[in-house]
Design an enzyme around this catalytic site. Structure first.
Site, PDB file in Angstrom:
ATOM      1  N   ALA A  50      52.152  73.534  50.921  1.00 13.30           N
ATOM      2  CA  ALA A  50      51.904  74.712  50.100  1.00 13.30           C
ATOM      3  C   ALA A  50      51.517  74.222  48.708  1.00 13.30           C
ATOM      4  CB  ALA A  50      53.143  75.575  50.043  1.00 13.30           C
TER       5      ALA A  50
ATOM      6  N   GLY B 181      54.013  72.615  54.341  1.00 19.76           N
ATOM      7  CA  GLY B 181      53.330  73.740  54.975  1.00 19.76           C
ATOM      8  C   GLY B 181      52.160  73.314  55.847  1.00 19.76           C
TER       9      GLY B 181
ATOM     10  N   GLU C 258      53.669  72.433  59.056  1.00 14.16           N
ATOM     11  CA  GLU C 258      54.131  73.690  59.666  1.00 14.16           C
ATOM     12  C   GLU C 258      52.963  74.498  60.218  1.00 14.16           C
ATOM     13  OE1 GLU C 258      56.304  74.210  55.880  1.00 14.16           O
ATOM     14  OE2 GLU C 258      57.878  75.027  57.150  1.00 14.16           O
TER      15      GLU C 258
ATOM     16  N   GLU D 259      59.707  68.626  51.570  1.00 14.73           N
ATOM     17  CA  GLU D 259      60.097  69.675  50.614  1.00 14.73           C
ATOM     18  C   GLU D 259      61.372  69.320  49.862  1.00 14.73           C
ATOM     19  OE1 GLU D 259      59.063  70.299  53.746  1.00 14.73           O
ATOM     20  OE2 GLU D 259      57.825  72.117  53.788  1.00 14.73           O
TER      21      GLU D 259
HETATM   22  C1  HXC Z   1      49.127  71.232  44.963  1.00 12.15           C
HETATM   23  C2  HXC Z   1      48.436  69.119  45.511  1.00 12.15           C
HETATM   24  C3  HXC Z   1      49.328  69.079  46.615  1.00 12.15           C
HETATM   25  C4  HXC Z   1      50.144  70.239  46.841  1.00 12.15           C
HETATM   26  C5  HXC Z   1      48.266  67.197  46.557  1.00 12.15           C
HETATM   27  N1  HXC Z   1      47.805  67.935  45.531  1.00 12.15           N
HETATM   28  N2  HXC Z   1      49.203  67.880  47.228  1.00 12.15           N
HETATM   29  N3  HXC Z   1      48.346  70.172  44.697  1.00 12.15           N
HETATM   30  N4  HXC Z   1      50.007  71.276  45.977  1.00 12.15           N
HETATM   31  N5  HXC Z   1      50.994  70.326  47.879  1.00 12.15           N
HETATM   32  C6  HXC Z   1      46.785  67.567  44.543  1.00 12.15           C
HETATM   33  C7  HXC Z   1      47.311  66.557  43.531  1.00 12.15           C
HETATM   34  O1  HXC Z   1      48.037  67.218  42.503  1.00 12.15           O
HETATM   35  C8  HXC Z   1      46.039  65.932  43.030  1.00 12.15           C
HETATM   36  O2  HXC Z   1      45.426  66.808  42.116  1.00 12.15           O
HETATM   37  C9  HXC Z   1      45.162  65.896  44.274  1.00 12.15           C
HETATM   38  O3  HXC Z   1      45.707  66.877  45.183  1.00 12.15           O
HETATM   39  C10 HXC Z   1      45.186  64.551  44.977  1.00 12.15           C
HETATM   40  O4  HXC Z   1      46.525  64.205  45.228  1.00 12.15           O
HETATM   41  P1  HXC Z   1      47.172  62.800  44.818  1.00 12.15           P
HETATM   42  O5  HXC Z   1      48.633  62.988  44.753  1.00 12.15           O
HETATM   43  O6  HXC Z   1      46.511  62.259  43.598  1.00 12.15           O
HETATM   44  O7  HXC Z   1      46.759  61.903  46.063  1.00 12.15           O
HETATM   45  P2  HXC Z   1      47.524  60.674  46.683  1.00 12.15           P
HETATM   46  O8  HXC Z   1      48.028  59.758  45.588  1.00 12.15           O
HETATM   47  O9  HXC Z   1      46.592  60.089  47.693  1.00 12.15           O
HETATM   48  O10 HXC Z   1      48.810  61.267  47.416  1.00 12.15           O
HETATM   49  C11 HXC Z   1      48.654  62.115  48.506  1.00 12.15           C
HETATM   50  C12 HXC Z   1      50.003  62.811  48.823  1.00 12.15           C
HETATM   51  C13 HXC Z   1      50.536  63.503  47.563  1.00 12.15           C
HETATM   52  C14 HXC Z   1      51.017  61.798  49.349  1.00 12.15           C
HETATM   53  C15 HXC Z   1      49.702  63.836  49.951  1.00 12.15           C
HETATM   54  O11 HXC Z   1      49.490  64.298  47.012  1.00 12.15           O
HETATM   55  C16 HXC Z   1      51.721  64.390  47.793  1.00 12.15           C
HETATM   56  O12 HXC Z   1      52.861  63.916  47.952  1.00 12.15           O
HETATM   57  N6  HXC Z   1      51.511  65.721  47.789  1.00 12.15           N
HETATM   58  C17 HXC Z   1      52.574  66.692  47.890  1.00 12.15           C
HETATM   59  C18 HXC Z   1      53.130  66.761  49.306  1.00 12.15           C
HETATM   60  C19 HXC Z   1      54.271  67.758  49.408  1.00 12.15           C
HETATM   61  O13 HXC Z   1      55.290  67.650  48.717  1.00 12.15           O
HETATM   62  N7  HXC Z   1      54.100  68.799  50.222  1.00 12.15           N
HETATM   63  C20 HXC Z   1      55.090  69.872  50.412  1.00 12.15           C
HETATM   64  C21 HXC Z   1      54.780  71.035  49.473  1.00 12.15           C
HETATM   65  S1  HXC Z   1      56.000  72.324  49.577  1.00 12.15           S
HETATM   66  P3  HXC Z   1      44.947  66.292  40.653  1.00 12.15           P
HETATM   67  O14 HXC Z   1      44.473  67.554  39.989  1.00 12.15           O
HETATM   68  O15 HXC Z   1      46.100  65.633  40.000  1.00 12.15           O
HETATM   69  O16 HXC Z   1      43.824  65.333  40.979  1.00 12.15           O
HETATM   70  C22 HXC Z   1      55.627  73.142  50.993  1.00 12.15           C
HETATM   71  C23 HXC Z   1      56.520  74.320  51.349  1.00 12.15           C
HETATM   72  C24 HXC Z   1      55.979  75.120  52.478  1.00 12.15           C
HETATM   73  O17 HXC Z   1      54.708  72.835  51.682  1.00 12.15           O
HETATM   74  C25 HXC Z   1      56.632  76.486  52.579  1.00 12.15           C
HETATM   75  C26 HXC Z   1      55.852  77.598  51.953  1.00 12.15           C
HETATM   76  C27 HXC Z   1      56.384  78.992  52.200  1.00 12.15           C
END
Ligand code: HXC
Length: 258
Positions: A65, A109, A112, A132
């Site tokens: 998400a 997400g 999921e 998460e």
């Molecule tokens: C918003 C995101 C994002 C996310 C990545 N980006 N994941 N933006 N939400 N979930 C953005 C980064 O901010 C960055 O933007 C660009 O995408 C590239 O990501 P990087 O981190 O620079 O890439 P990398 O170093 O290759 O790392 C990849 C990654 C990492 C390991 C996937 O991005 C990461 O850990 N992302 C978050 C994963 C996560 O926690 N997901 C769960 C979310 S909560 P900029 O602008 O800086 O270039 C969830 C809850 C679901 O999903 C339930 C909902 C109801």
């Protein structure tokens, strides 16, 4: 229809829905989920679609998400709007088969969303995770429930508690994905599977979905009874007569969804 966050192509009875927010690794924001909901509703209603593929980019199916969109929200906003409930239900309402073709990150997400599809075909670069916990929350699109049913309690706890990622080989070993293919072949293989499905009777394919999904909702005894009743009911269709006649006449069946 033109979408801001998706690219949709319909060809050879297959609707290919590509998540398209490359700058955010296809993070699922409200816009994307509402467009996905609309694209699935449209594909389900379109007679020229017999199977749906949801995919992302080579680097990310979806990295979860959208954290930027969520970070400042209050409990009242999240609970009051039942955040993502309406649009995430769209996958469960879709009656046609949906394949998730996953390359790269399928996190939070994103994992999921893939699990909510009917089957997952993964590239050898796929990485699944429910990280998460690192953000101070739990999964919110069914991850604690679906992953546990798919891979068992111990591995599900491991994924949700440590936030570690699972590679494609482990995902295949533990039954999270149905097959793993080389990254360059992902869409070719997903299309091949979709074409196989598209050749079946759509009535029967929808019945298969209902029966398999029922196994997650009810007891074994009830599920087996439900399956048997659906099996009986399909004898009211022309496609059952055609399927069995074709076998006996040693020819390919011509299903007409009747
Ligand atoms: C918003 C995101 C994002 C996310 C990545 N980006 N994941 N933006 N939400 N979930 C953005 C980064 O901010 C960055 O933007 C660009 O995408 C590239 O990501 P990087 O981190 O620079 O890439 P990398 O170093 O290759 O790392 C990849 C990654 C990492 C390991 C996937 O991005 C990461 O850990 N992302 C978050 C994963 C996560 O926690 N997901 C769960 C979310 S909560 P900029 O602008 O800086 O270039 C969830 C809850 C679901 O999903 C339930 C909902 C109801």
């Amino acid at each position: 229809m033109a979408y801001e966050t998706l690219i949709v192509e319909i060809e050879d009875y297959i609707a290919l829905i590509r998540l398209n927010r490359p700058d955010a690794l296809n993070a699922l924001n409200s816009k994307l989920l509402s467009e996905l909901s609309e694209a699935l509703r449209a594909a389900d209603a379109d007679d020229s679609v017999r199977c749906i593929i949801i995919t992302g980019s080579e680097k990310a199916f979806a990295a979860g998400a959208d954290i930027k969109e969520m970070s400042q929200k209050s409990f009242v906003e999240m609970f009051g709007t039942d955040f993502f409930a309406a649009d995430s239900d769209c996958i469960m309402r879709t009656r046609k088969p949906i394949i998730a073709a996953v390359s790269g990150y399928a996190l939070g997400g994103g994992c999921e969303l893939a699990m909510a599809c009917d089957l997952i075909i993964a590239s050898d670069t796929a990485k699944f995770g429910q990280p998460e916990i690192n953000l101070g929350v739990v999964a919110g699109l069914g991850g604690t429930q679906r992953l546990t049913r798919f891979v068992g309690k111990s591995k599900s706890m491991d994924m949700h508690l440590t936030g570690r990622f699972m590679d494609a080989a482990e995902a295949e070993r533990c039954g999270l994905v149905s097959r793993v293919v080389p990254a360059k072949d992902l869409l070719v293989e997903a299309r091949k599977a979709a074409t196989k499905i598209a050749e079946k009777s759509m009535l029967t394919a929808m019945a298969v979905k209902e029966c398999v999904n029922r196994s997650y909702e009810t007891t074994m005894r009830e599920g087996i009874l439900y399956e048997r009743r659906v099996f009986h009911a399909l004898f009211a269709t022309e496609d059952q007569k055609e399927g069995m006649a074709a076998f006996l006449e040693k020819r390919q069946p011509q299903f007409r969804d009747k």
